[in-house]
Design an enzyme around this catalytic site. Sequence first.
Site: not given
Ligand SMILES: Cc1cc2nc3c(=O)[nH]c(=O)nc-3n(C[C@H](O)[C@H](O)[C@H](O)COP(=O)(O)OP(=O)(O)OC[C@H]3O[C@@H](n4cnc5c(N)ncnc54)[C@H](O)[C@@H]3O)c2cc1C
Length: 349
Positions: A169, A242, A339
């Site tokens: 992570r 998480s 996380e």
């Molecule tokens: C129900 C649920 C289940 C999940 N299960 C998992 C799992 O099994 N495993 C796991 O690893 N994660 C999990 N996650 C967490 C999440 O889905 C991941 O971390 C995902 O990659 C976040 O994507 P996002 O586009 O929503 O990012 P955001 O939440 O919008 O951003 C997260 C971070 O990434 C940065 N960011 C986003 N896009 C960019 C970009 N293009 N360039 C630079 N920085 C960027 C943001 O600034 C922020 O710091 C889960 C979340 C939920 C709600």
Amino acid sequence: MASAYSLAWDVSLRDRNTFHLDARADCLATVHDATALPSLLAEPALQDLPLMVLGAGSNVLFATDRFAGCLIHLQCDSTRIVDDAGEHALVHVDAGCEWDALVDWTLDHGLQGLENLALIPGQAGAAPIQNIGAYGVEVGKFIAAVHVYDRRARACDRLTTERCEFGYRDSVFKREPERRIVTAIELLLPKAGATNLSYAGLGEELAAMGGLSPTPRNVAAAVRRIRRRKLPDPAVAGNAGSFFKNPVVTRAVAAELQSRFAGVPVYPTSTDAECKLSAAWLIEQAGWRGFRDGDAAVSAQHALVLVNLGRATGPQLLTLAHRVATSVQEKFGIALEPEPRIVGATFQL
Ligand SMILES: Cc1cc2nc3c(=O)[nH]c(=O)nc-3n(C[C@H](O)[C@H](O)[C@H](O)COP(=O)(O)OP(=O)(O)OC[C@H]3O[C@@H](n4cnc5c(N)ncnc54)[C@H](O)[C@@H]3O)c2cc1C
């Protein structure tokens, strides 16, 4: 020609974060073409504003009711195979692609590797940030390179895997969140080979599905079934998956814990000296599963997930997270680390 980006002011974030927190941002820049990032960043109106990339908002906690800056949301979402020779295919994916749709796209094109990561919410551009992982697989294993706009160098860059410093992570991007905007990722995916069933529950799920063979598509289906059963749906109860990372500790610390508490689950890591504890187990043992304070709660379905049951605020969820982590620290001497990215506050035990 449509503009490469658009700016909106005083924007509600309620539908832009999976906690459904009612925060607002001073500005939201929606980017349709990543090559326009330098022009966007040169906009006079943005010069004194803090900037942050927001994907689908599934890994952020807005701990303030206003982000006094500009959120950058990438919407470019094309996917293409750039090299198909040999046993692997190289796939170029724009940052704005929806992750789970990408998993299906790769399966439709006869490519495998991402099936264990099915149904993770978010955009492809966020996948390398915390090296998303689930059911025995981390995306870093398949990332050949990450394309970014480097705000410090004011130039585009292409980071090959070694430079991404992927960990559990974790990545170089997560450690320097202000520096790089991920514009695309390159994935190197096998066309054949055994699927990863290292997570025992996957084999059990395939058996429960009628003894299905472990093809990539069947594994993706099994992963989706497990996730739908185990994790609260953000559409029903806002959450970011998480909330805490599984703590990585030395073998000595784990052994000492096991001598004091019966049944402490311990998992291997890539190094012999360290192992991983289950944050969910620690939280549950500390009595938090199902705990509710107003609309901020620890999910009754999964102790690792904090949920917004209606009108919880970011500060209320953060306070709950502090209480949970403090009690785990007091009971077990283990420090939990959040996380999601916490915006507008810091998390300190
Ligand atoms: C129900 C649920 C289940 C999940 N299960 C998992 C799992 O099994 N495993 C796991 O690893 N994660 C999990 N996650 C967490 C999440 O889905 C991941 O971390 C995902 O990659 C976040 O994507 P996002 O586009 O929503 O990012 P955001 O939440 O919008 O951003 C997260 C971070 O990434 C940065 N960011 C986003 N896009 C960019 C970009 N293009 N360039 C630079 N920085 C960027 C943001 O600034 C922020 O710091 C889960 C979340 C939920 C709600």
